[in-house]
Design a protein around this motif. Structure first.
Motif, mmCIF file in Angstrom:
data_model
loop_
_atom_site.group_PDB
_atom_site.id
_atom_site.type_symbol
_atom_site.label_atom_id
_atom_site.label_comp_id
_atom_site.label_asym_id
_atom_site.label_seq_id
_atom_site.Cartn_x
_atom_site.Cartn_y
_atom_site.Cartn_z
ATOM 1 N N SER A 18 7.423 18.655 -2.776
ATOM 2 C CA SER A 18 8.145 18.722 -1.509
ATOM 3 C C SER A 18 7.366 18.042 -0.387
ATOM 4 N N ALA A 19 6.060 18.238 -0.368
ATOM 5 C CA ALA A 19 5.229 17.593 0.651
ATOM 6 C C ALA A 19 5.288 16.079 0.508
ATOM 7 N N GLY A 20 5.305 15.570 -0.718
ATOM 8 C CA GLY A 20 5.406 14.127 -0.925
ATOM 9 C C GLY A 20 6.706 13.564 -0.384
ATOM 10 N N PHE A 41 3.899 10.348 -6.706
ATOM 11 C CA PHE A 41 5.027 10.834 -7.491
ATOM 12 C C PHE A 41 4.776 10.707 -8.989
ATOM 13 N N ALA A 42 3.958 9.742 -9.415
ATOM 14 C CA ALA A 42 3.588 9.659 -10.831
ATOM 15 C C ALA A 42 2.744 10.871 -11.220
ATOM 16 N N LEU A 43 1.821 11.256 -10.352
ATOM 17 C CA LEU A 43 1.016 12.459 -10.613
ATOM 18 C C LEU A 43 1.911 13.698 -10.668
ATOM 19 N N ARG A 99 0.829 -1.205 0.000
ATOM 20 C CA ARG A 99 0.000 0.000 0.000
ATOM 21 C C ARG A 99 0.867 1.260 0.000
ATOM 22 N N LYS A 100 1.999 1.195 0.724
ATOM 23 C CA LYS A 100 2.923 2.340 0.743
ATOM 24 C C LYS A 100 3.487 2.597 -0.651
ATOM 25 N N ARG A 101 3.923 1.533 -1.337
ATOM 26 C CA ARG A 101 4.444 1.694 -2.697
ATOM 27 C C ARG A 101 3.372 2.238 -3.632
ATOM 28 N N THR A 102 2.153 1.736 -3.498
ATOM 29 C CA THR A 102 1.061 2.194 -4.356
ATOM 30 C C THR A 102 0.729 3.660 -4.100
ATOM 31 N N LEU A 103 0.597 4.017 -2.836
ATOM 32 C CA LEU A 103 0.230 5.388 -2.469
ATOM 33 C C LEU A 103 1.271 6.392 -2.951
ATOM 34 N N PHE A 104 2.539 6.149 -2.602
ATOM 35 C CA PHE A 104 3.566 7.111 -2.972
ATOM 36 C C PHE A 104 3.957 6.994 -4.441
ATOM 37 N N GLY A 105 3.783 5.819 -5.019
ATOM 38 C CA GLY A 105 4.015 5.683 -6.455
ATOM 39 C C GLY A 105 3.025 6.520 -7.250
ATOM 40 N N CYS A 106 1.755 6.469 -6.848
ATOM 41 C CA CYS A 106 0.739 7.303 -7.520
ATOM 42 C C CYS A 106 0.992 8.786 -7.278
ATOM 43 N N ALA A 109 5.039 13.779 -11.556
ATOM 44 C CA ALA A 109 5.803 13.725 -12.807
ATOM 45 C C ALA A 109 4.946 14.144 -13.993
ATOM 46 N N VAL A 110 3.708 13.678 -14.035
ATOM 47 C CA VAL A 110 2.822 14.044 -15.147
ATOM 48 C C VAL A 110 2.549 15.547 -15.134
ATOM 49 N N LEU A 111 2.260 16.087 -13.959
ATOM 50 C CA LEU A 111 1.967 17.523 -13.872
ATOM 51 C C LEU A 111 3.195 18.383 -14.160
ATOM 52 N N ALA A 112 4.371 17.907 -13.767
ATOM 53 C CA ALA A 112 5.585 18.691 -13.999
ATOM 54 C C ALA A 112 6.062 18.609 -15.444
ATOM 55 N N LEU A 113 5.778 17.499 -16.117
ATOM 56 C CA LEU A 113 6.307 17.295 -17.460
ATOM 57 C C LEU A 113 5.264 17.449 -18.557
ATOM 58 N N ALA A 114 4.060 17.860 -18.208
ATOM 59 C CA ALA A 114 2.996 18.000 -19.205
ATOM 60 C C ALA A 114 2.893 19.455 -19.662
ATOM 61 N N PRO A 115 3.445 19.799 -20.813
ATOM 62 C CA PRO A 115 3.390 21.193 -21.282
ATOM 63 C C PRO A 115 1.971 21.728 -21.513
ATOM 64 N N PRO A 116 0.996 20.920 -21.948
ATOM 65 C CA PRO A 116 -0.342 21.511 -22.144
ATOM 66 C C PRO A 116 -0.950 22.104 -20.879
ATOM 67 N N VAL A 117 -0.659 21.500 -19.726
ATOM 68 C CA VAL A 117 -1.189 22.049 -18.471
ATOM 69 C C VAL A 117 -0.549 23.409 -18.196
ATOM 70 N N TYR A 118 0.756 23.504 -18.411
ATOM 71 C CA TYR A 118 1.460 24.766 -18.201
ATOM 72 C C TYR A 118 0.983 25.820 -19.197
#
Length: 117
Positions: A100-102, A58-60, A49-56, A62-71
């Motif tokens: 940072s909170a993650g 940090f995946a979110l 559950r820890k891997r799933t929670l923090f994996g999701c 990464a998507v938000l940081a690397l998605a140019p359309p959102v920016y």
């Protein structure tokens, strides 16, 4: 001062804290600062559950940081506020706080579980 004298640090007063901590001591201090409820939740968390929670989490990030359309959408002049601060700047500040909170929460969970060396 003669060659045989040693230089000793000044004695600390009882209320004065040391500014230098070793990593394990800092981890114990951080774990002690955590609330009992968070510590109980962190210890009860299964490894899967820890891997799933923090994996999701940090995946979110990464998507938000690397998605140019959102920016680009945040930089659209139609969505700008009246404060004078561009929404794209607020977007990256909020994203930085979320990342940072993650990292801080994951450190707290691993510290409470005793997984940090």
């Amino acid at each position: 001062m003669t060659p045989g004298d040693s230089v000793r640090p000044a004695a600390r007063t009882p209320g004065q804290r040391s500014t230098r901590r070793s990593v394990p001591q800092a981890a114990r201090w951080f774990a002690g600062v955590l609330s009992g409820r968070f510590a109980r939740w962190a210890v009860a968390l299964s490894p899967r559950r820890k891997r799933t929670l923090f994996g999701c989490w940090f995946a979110l990030d990464a998507v938000l940081a690397l998605a140019p359309p959102v920016y680009w959408a945040a930089g659209d002049p139609r969505f700008q506020s009246g404060t004078g601060i561009p929404l794209s700047v607020c977007y990256f500040l909020a994203l930085g706080v979320h990342i940072s909170a993650g990292v801080v929460v994951l450190y707290g969970v691993e510290s409470a579980r005793g997984e940090i060396d």
